[in-house]
Design an enzyme around this catalytic site. Sequence first.
Site, PDB file in Angstrom:
ATOM      1  N   LYS A 256      80.873  19.053  38.449  1.00  0.00           N
ATOM      2  CA  LYS A 256      80.165  18.495  39.946  1.00  0.00           C
ATOM      3  C   LYS A 256      81.142  18.209  40.875  1.00  0.00           C
ATOM      4  O   LYS A 256      81.644  17.860  41.059  1.00  0.00           O
ATOM      5  CB  LYS A 256      79.418  17.886  38.908  1.00  0.00           C
ATOM      6  CG  LYS A 256      78.015  17.946  39.593  1.00  0.00           C
ATOM      7  CD  LYS A 256      77.059  16.627  39.134  1.00  0.00           C
ATOM      8  CE  LYS A 256      75.551  17.075  39.404  1.00  0.00           C
ATOM      9  NZ  LYS A 256      75.306  16.449  38.765  1.00  0.00           N
TER      10      LYS A 256
HETATM   11  O1  G3P Z   1      71.723  13.824  39.279  1.00  0.00           O
HETATM   12  C1  G3P Z   1      71.303  14.759  40.427  1.00  0.00           C
HETATM   13  C2  G3P Z   1      69.950  13.988  40.402  1.00  0.00           C
HETATM   14  O2  G3P Z   1      69.096  14.786  39.983  1.00  0.00           O
HETATM   15  C3  G3P Z   1      69.992  12.088  41.540  1.00  0.00           C
HETATM   16  O3  G3P Z   1      68.081  11.924  40.923  1.00  0.00           O
HETATM   17  O4  G3P Z   1      66.392  10.665  41.348  1.00  0.00           O
HETATM   18  O5  G3P Z   1      68.974  10.075  41.859  1.00  0.00           O
HETATM   19  O6  G3P Z   1      67.543  10.842  43.360  1.00  0.00           O
HETATM   20  P1  G3P Z   1      67.992  10.957  42.549  1.00  0.00           P
END
Ligand code: G3P
Length: 214
Positions: free
Chosen positions: A83
């Site tokens: 990533k």
């Molecule tokens: O892993 C990336 C993403 O899915 C993060 O989600 O909930 O932290 O905005 P969030």
Amino acid sequence: MKLFLDTANLADIKKYAEWGLVDGVTTNPSLIAKEGVSFEKRIKEITKAVKGPVSAEVISTEWKDMVKEGQKYATWAKNIYVKCPMTPDGLIATQKLSKAGIRVNMTLVFSAAQALLAAKAGAAFVSPFIGRINDMGQDGMELIDEITTMYSHYNFKTEILVASVRSPRQVAEAAMLGADICTVPAAIYEKLVKHPLTDQGLSTFLADWKKAQN
Ligand code: G3P
């Protein structure tokens, strides 16, 4: 549409992998930090727990270091996806890694223009964060619509990975828009199967069946 788990919790990954429908796992530094374990050890454990792609994020901010990190991660398992963040350095690292045959998931994507750059850089996955867009009062799903439309005009190999998902409904909406992948936290994965009418219907069926046997 492929369904990934967005977590670094090994117990959750093993639990839902047993259902047979987990196509991959995404992690990020915040999710790993929550687990309080060694990054390398946990990523290796996850790559053994699921057959599909496992995303591991670089921590460096300069492209040469990102490339070094990505090359190191790629030696850990065959199903590693590196990533890289959507920054100028992340774009350079994505091109270098992709040209070397290492698959990259470009993360922290919040606009269609950024998704265009990710595809041009040769990223295997692009990760638009829809929940964080909604949190700002905008429409994250509109961005997915824009990216799917944009990619449909070209031969980009980049798969659209809908991230930052907050509800089961968003999973269905991502699929209706033709997204390639949706990654969901364990709590949302659990909710995907749930409906009160399913529970109610099942208990009525079983009760009726029991009555008929007496
Ligand atoms: O892993 C990336 C993403 O899915 C993060 O989600 O909930 O932290 O905005 P969030």
